[in-house]
Design a protein around this motif. Sequence first.
Motif, short mmCIF file in Angstrom:
data_model
loop_
_atom_site.label_atom_id
_atom_site.label_comp_id
_atom_site.label_asym_id
_atom_site.label_seq_id
_atom_site.Cartn_x
_atom_site.Cartn_y
_atom_site.Cartn_z
N ALA A 1 0.82 -1.21 0.00
CA ALA A 1 0.00 0.00 0.00
C ALA A 1 0.86 1.26 0.00
N ILE A 2 1.92 1.27 0.78
CA ILE A 2 2.81 2.44 0.80
C ILE A 2 3.44 2.62 -0.58
N GLY A 3 3.86 1.53 -1.20
CA GLY A 3 4.42 1.62 -2.55
C GLY A 3 3.42 2.14 -3.56
N LEU A 4 2.17 1.69 -3.47
CA LEU A 4 1.14 2.15 -4.40
C LEU A 4 0.84 3.64 -4.21
N VAL A 5 0.83 4.09 -2.98
CA VAL A 5 0.57 5.51 -2.73
C VAL A 5 1.71 6.36 -3.29
N ILE A 6 2.94 5.93 -3.12
CA ILE A 6 4.08 6.70 -3.63
C ILE A 6 4.05 6.72 -5.16
N VAL A 7 3.79 5.58 -5.79
CA VAL A 7 3.72 5.54 -7.25
C VAL A 7 2.58 6.43 -7.75
N GLY A 8 1.43 6.36 -7.10
CA GLY A 8 0.30 7.21 -7.49
C GLY A 8 0.62 8.68 -7.38
N GLY A 9 1.29 9.06 -6.29
CA GLY A 9 1.68 10.46 -6.13
C GLY A 9 2.68 10.90 -7.18
N ALA A 10 3.61 10.03 -7.51
CA ALA A 10 4.60 10.37 -8.54
C ALA A 10 3.93 10.52 -9.90
N LEU A 11 2.99 9.65 -10.21
CA LEU A 11 2.30 9.75 -11.50
C LEU A 11 1.44 11.01 -11.57
N LEU A 12 0.79 11.35 -10.47
CA LEU A 12 -0.01 12.57 -10.46
C LEU A 12 0.87 13.81 -10.62
N ASN A 13 2.02 13.83 -9.96
CA ASN A 13 2.93 14.97 -10.12
C ASN A 13 3.43 15.08 -11.55
N ARG A 14 3.73 13.95 -12.16
CA ARG A 14 4.20 13.96 -13.55
C ARG A 14 3.10 14.46 -14.48
N ARG A 15 1.87 14.03 -14.22
CA ARG A 15 0.75 14.47 -15.06
C ARG A 15 0.50 15.97 -14.90
N ARG A 16 0.57 16.46 -13.67
CA ARG A 16 0.39 17.89 -13.43
C ARG A 16 1.49 18.71 -14.13
N ALA A 17 2.71 18.22 -14.06
CA ALA A 17 3.81 18.94 -14.70
C ALA A 17 3.62 18.99 -16.21
N ARG A 18 3.17 17.89 -16.80
CA ARG A 18 2.92 17.88 -18.24
C ARG A 18 1.80 18.83 -18.63
N SER A 19 0.71 18.81 -17.87
CA SER A 19 -0.41 19.68 -18.21
C SER A 19 -0.03 21.15 -18.01
N ALA A 20 0.79 21.45 -17.01
CA ALA A 20 1.24 22.82 -16.79
C ALA A 20 2.15 23.26 -17.94
N ALA A 21 3.04 22.38 -18.39
CA ALA A 21 3.93 22.72 -19.48
C ALA A 21 3.14 22.89 -20.78
N THR A 22 2.15 22.05 -21.00
CA THR A 22 1.32 22.16 -22.19
C THR A 22 0.51 23.44 -22.16
N GLY A 23 -0.01 23.78 -21.00
CA GLY A 23 -0.79 25.01 -20.84
C GLY A 23 0.06 26.24 -21.08
N GLU A 24 1.30 26.22 -20.61
CA GLU A 24 2.19 27.37 -20.79
C GLU A 24 2.57 27.53 -22.26
#
Length: 95
Positions: A65-88
């Motif tokens: 569960a700890i591993g899944l939460v960390i992976v999920g957080g990393a994927l969400l951060n990566r997705r946010r960074a991509r959408s922010a870069a695309t928006g800019e």
Amino acid sequence: MTDRGVERSDGRGQGPGPWWAGLGTWGAVALIVFGGLGAVWISLRLPGTPQEPASGYYGAARVVAIGLVIVGGALLNRRRARSAATGESAGAEHD
């Protein structure tokens, strides 16, 4: 008792973070794999298996569960960074 004589500051004494805070994505994947291996180890009743299998499964599930939460957080951060870069970049083209 009043708090008039007590000085407060915004910098609260924060202790060190949890042990899994700095693992990153690959560390999280390793946790998921180790948790899965732990569950298989318990199901095969290999040496070192606890007397009560439920406690062993509980520990393995916590690690996964700890591993899944960390992976999920990393994927969400990566997705946010991509959408922010695309928006800019899209905003720069329209100016």
